[in-house]
Design an enzyme around this catalytic site. Structure first.
Site, short mmCIF file in Angstrom:
data_model
loop_
_atom_site.label_atom_id
_atom_site.label_comp_id
_atom_site.label_asym_id
_atom_site.label_seq_id
_atom_site.Cartn_x
_atom_site.Cartn_y
_atom_site.Cartn_z
N ARG A 1 28.21 23.08 64.11
CA ARG A 1 29.17 22.18 64.77
C ARG A 1 28.51 21.46 65.94
O ARG A 1 28.82 20.30 66.23
CB ARG A 1 30.35 23.01 65.27
CG ARG A 1 31.37 22.26 66.11
CD ARG A 1 32.48 23.19 66.59
NE ARG A 1 31.97 24.28 67.41
CZ ARG A 1 31.74 24.19 68.73
NH1 ARG A 1 31.96 23.04 69.37
NH2 ARG A 1 31.30 25.24 69.41
N CYS B 1 25.24 32.78 64.93
CA CYS B 1 25.67 34.17 64.72
C CYS B 1 25.62 34.54 63.23
O CYS B 1 25.09 35.60 62.86
CB CYS B 1 27.08 34.39 65.28
SG CYS B 1 27.18 34.32 67.08
N GLU C 1 32.41 41.94 61.92
CA GLU C 1 32.20 41.00 60.83
C GLU C 1 31.92 41.72 59.51
O GLU C 1 31.11 42.63 59.45
CB GLU C 1 31.06 40.05 61.15
CG GLU C 1 31.31 39.15 62.36
CD GLU C 1 32.47 38.19 62.17
OE1 GLU C 1 32.93 38.00 61.02
OE2 GLU C 1 32.92 37.63 63.19
N HIS D 1 31.42 40.19 66.90
CA HIS D 1 31.77 39.07 67.77
C HIS D 1 32.68 39.58 68.89
O HIS D 1 33.59 40.37 68.63
CB HIS D 1 32.50 37.97 66.99
CG HIS D 1 31.60 36.89 66.51
ND1 HIS D 1 31.49 36.54 65.17
CD2 HIS D 1 30.77 36.05 67.18
CE1 HIS D 1 30.63 35.54 65.05
NE2 HIS D 1 30.18 35.22 66.25
#
Length: 215
Positions: A90, A143, A80, A167
């Site tokens: 979500r 995350c 990342e 990730h």
């Protein structure tokens, strides 16, 4: 003694395992490039995850912090680049909290960039035959929350430690329950984490030597 803190996250969203913890816990107590690796599990909870992370950083005073999380649906190890100052979930976290459009740090910067050598990490993994790429989004769930909080904490503390977020895909035993989802074996992911730590340590040592040579 110099140490590396590497973290994984507990299972969430109905999963019984989280590949990040299944992988990083295998590195606890291992020495890589003459540096002790310490693995810690973080809860999949906004706020509480950062409390646990900061406790570990304060206890260990590591020179390097690598946080790892699950990215179901991704086929590569994702290094990342950036974390943004927003919690926009979500799904609820493991305590049932579901923030929508809430800043991680009030009045904090819009974003923080990883201080890991991201391009060198991608190349190092590809050299080992492990699919990898730089990712431009860590999402807006726990995350991203962890990555932003980590980098904010290191800057606020004036710490020389470098940090960032990785990730990783599902493990095969998870992917069987998600039709068409890619996966990567635990052994490959352990190898990937070992390479990430080794390249980070070596690259950052070289930067220190290079900086010293200019004075």
């Amino acid at each position: 003694m110099a140490s590396v803190l590497i973290t994984g996250i507990e299972p969430f969203d109905g999963e019984h395992i989280n590949p990040s913890w299944e992988v990083v816990r295998q590195l606890n107590g291992v020495y890589i490039a003459n540096t002790l690796v310490v693995a810690r599990q973080l809860p999949c909870e906004f706020g509480h995850a950062l409390d646990k992370l900061y406790q570990a950083i304060d206890e260990l005073e590591p020179t390097l912090v690598i946080c790892v999380g699950q990215a179901g649906g991704r086929a590569e190890v994702s290094i990342e680049r950036v974390a943004i100052n927003i919690n926009d979930a979500r799904i609820p976290d493991n305590q049932g909290y579901q923030p929508i459009d809430v800043p991680i740090i009030e009045q904090g910067p819009a974003a923080y960039f990883s201080t890991l050598p991201i391009k060198a990490l991608v190349q190092g993994l590809r050299d080992e035959g492990i699919p990898a790429s730089v990712s431009q989004t860590a999402g807006t769930y726990v995350c991203n929350h962890i990555m932003y909080g980590l980098l904010h904490h290191l800057k606020k503390q004036g710490s020389p430690a470098r940090g960032g977020f990785i990730h990783i895909p599902y493990l095969p035993e998870q992917a069987v329950n998600h039709s068409g989802a890619p996966s990567m074996s635990a052994s490959t992911l352990v190898k990937a984490m070992e390479k990430i730590i080794a390249v980070s340590i070596t690259t950052l040592k070289d930067l220190v030597v290079s900086a010293g040579a200019t004075h």
